[in-house]
Design a protein around this motif. Sequence first.
Motif, PDB file in Angstrom:
ATOM      1  N   UNK A 222       0.836  -1.197   0.000  1.00 50.40           N
ATOM      2  CA  UNK A 222       0.000   0.000   0.000  1.00 50.40           C
ATOM      3  C   UNK A 222       0.874   1.252   0.000  1.00 50.40           C
ATOM      4  N   UNK A 223       0.613   2.117  -0.973  1.00 51.11           N
ATOM      5  CA  UNK A 223       1.271   3.415  -1.048  1.00 51.11           C
ATOM      6  C   UNK A 223       0.353   4.455  -0.419  1.00 51.11           C
ATOM      7  N   UNK A 224       0.937   5.345   0.378  1.00 45.27           N
ATOM      8  CA  UNK A 224       0.146   6.316   1.130  1.00 45.27           C
ATOM      9  C   UNK A 224       0.584   7.725   0.756  1.00 45.27           C
ATOM     10  N   UNK A 225      -0.394   8.579   0.479  1.00 42.12           N
ATOM     11  CA  UNK A 225      -0.105   9.999   0.287  1.00 42.12           C
ATOM     12  C   UNK A 225      -0.877  10.802   1.319  1.00 42.12           C
ATOM     13  N   UNK A 226      -0.264  11.883   1.767  1.00 46.35           N
ATOM     14  CA  UNK A 226      -0.896  12.794   2.730  1.00 46.35           C
ATOM     15  C   UNK A 226      -0.928  14.178   2.098  1.00 46.35           C
ATOM     16  N   UNK A 227      -2.125  14.691   1.916  1.00 42.75           N
ATOM     17  CA  UNK A 227      -2.306  16.002   1.283  1.00 42.75           C
ATOM     18  C   UNK A 227      -1.578  16.080  -0.058  1.00 42.75           C
ATOM     19  N   UNK A 228      -1.628  14.982  -0.805  1.00 44.16           N
ATOM     20  CA  UNK A 228      -1.076  14.959  -2.154  1.00 44.16           C
ATOM     21  C   UNK A 228       0.383  14.572  -2.258  1.00 44.16           C
ATOM     22  N   UNK A 229       1.083  14.395  -1.141  1.00 49.49           N
ATOM     23  CA  UNK A 229       2.501  14.024  -1.160  1.00 49.49           C
ATOM     24  C   UNK A 229       2.657  12.563  -0.753  1.00 49.49           C
ATOM     25  N   UNK A 230       3.330  11.754  -1.568  1.00 52.02           N
ATOM     26  CA  UNK A 230       3.547  10.348  -1.243  1.00 52.02           C
ATOM     27  C   UNK A 230       4.557  10.263  -0.113  1.00 52.02           C
ATOM     28  N   UNK A 231       4.174   9.591   0.978  1.00 54.65           N
ATOM     29  CA  UNK A 231       5.027   9.567   2.159  1.00 54.65           C
ATOM     30  C   UNK A 231       5.618   8.192   2.453  1.00 54.65           C
ATOM     31  N   UNK A 232       5.006   7.119   1.957  1.00 54.80           N
ATOM     32  CA  UNK A 232       5.569   5.801   2.250  1.00 54.80           C
ATOM     33  C   UNK A 232       4.885   4.722   1.423  1.00 54.80           C
ATOM     34  N   UNK A 233       5.503   3.574   1.443  1.00 51.26           N
ATOM     35  CA  UNK A 233       4.852   2.340   0.996  1.00 51.26           C
ATOM     36  C   UNK A 233       4.981   1.342   2.137  1.00 51.26           C
ATOM     37  N   UNK A 234       3.946   0.542   2.339  1.00 50.47           N
ATOM     38  CA  UNK A 234       3.961  -0.469   3.392  1.00 50.47           C
ATOM     39  C   UNK A 234       3.645  -1.827   2.816  1.00 50.47           C
ATOM     40  N   UNK A 235       4.322  -2.858   3.321  1.00 51.44           N
ATOM     41  CA  UNK A 235       4.068  -4.241   2.919  1.00 51.44           C
ATOM     42  C   UNK A 235       3.445  -4.966   4.102  1.00 51.44           C
ATOM     43  N   UNK A 236       2.299  -5.607   3.876  1.00 46.45           N
ATOM     44  CA  UNK A 236       1.546  -6.236   4.956  1.00 46.45           C
ATOM     45  C   UNK A 236       1.288  -7.699   4.627  1.00 46.45           C
ATOM     46  N   UNK A 237       1.427  -8.549   5.657  1.00 48.72           N
ATOM     47  CA  UNK A 237       1.327  -9.991   5.465  1.00 48.72           C
ATOM     48  C   UNK A 237       0.369 -10.614   6.478  1.00 48.72           C
TER      49      UNK A 237
END
Length: 398
Positions: A222-237
């Motif tokens: 999952x890629x996350x953006x906050x107020x239009x700025x990409x802040x991280x990607x997370x891998x979940x299992x």
Amino acid sequence: MDSRALSLLLSPEGWTLLNQLPPYQEDTALKIADGLRSRGMDPELVAAALTQSKLRARAREKFGEFANELLFTRAGLEQATRLPVAARHARRYADAGATLVADLGCGLGADALAMAGLGLRVLAVELEEETAALATVNLRAFENAQVRLADARDLDLAAEGVDAVFADPARRTRSGARVFDPRAYSPDLDTLLGLRTQVPNLGLKVGPGIPYHALPSDTHAQWVSVDGAVVEAGLWFAGLAPEGSGRSALLLAGEDSHLLSWPGDADAPAPQAPAGPLGRFVYEPDGAVIRAGLVAPLCTELDATLLDSSIAYFSTGTPVDTPFATGFRVLDSFPFGLKKLRAYLRERNVGRVEIKKRGTAVVPDQLRQQLALKGENAATVILTRLQGKQSVLVVERV
């Protein structure tokens, strides 16, 4: 911050000073420092307090008013998870029924704070002594959170009773340069993925630029953006990924959130969307949508076509309402050329121009200098390829 500076800050005098300083302003900091030293305060304490005041001011973007209770380093703040994102991480662990989470590479403790705040027991592990000391201070209010100075690779998860792991590997060199190759993370990505044999409930924070081929097929990325700025990607299992394998884009803006998902193998190539003629409206997808490779599914959902098969601008004939892209009405379009663009803007008395670009080597600041505009009006232009040709789109926001 060395151990003496930290000790001074944590003294009653130091903590009182830090919390009584006015909001940090660069133009008054020197005057305040001189005044405090002239009153006989330890110069090292004054410097440490003002440094923390400055970092707290920067940290409000990520932590809001909670920043006033925390201690930071510059590098730690840059890598720290934003509080709204950390809260979503923590919710995954709570929903999965985790009882003891090992936060490996806890940094300043942002994720551990969010987890402990939900009542989860947290073992926060940090290799750097200074960072671990600050994390201990930041987690001081939570008896259910413990900070341990150790190498995460040496932790015996079974012996500790850990049933879920969160890891945020270091992605910068000692000089501060970003690390993009997952094999160069510390610990490296393969080592962290290997923890699944001991603890299936694994969550990893990785760089947003991670290539799809580096992802395990069974993860939910999952890629996350906050107020239009990409802040991280997370891998979940496992239990941390109730949505199953695949990729998604999560957009956060204030109290609002929007999720665009694509199920399947996370390491699959991004789906393709057709290119077509320029319509009356053009859209720029959010960065998280682009990074997650979900432009094509979004185009399908909106009945849109790409301007060019390799560029993430798409077009429609009628306006569409979507939180996943910024819309513009096309006012004009023509092949790119400096003289033609300059003449076009000067004829319309344009002096301020917003330049958006994709698929072109043009540098916006250099182009502004070359245009040498002096008019009173403003304009927005998009420089991109239109069916393979370098083009200018003159647009206005919808």
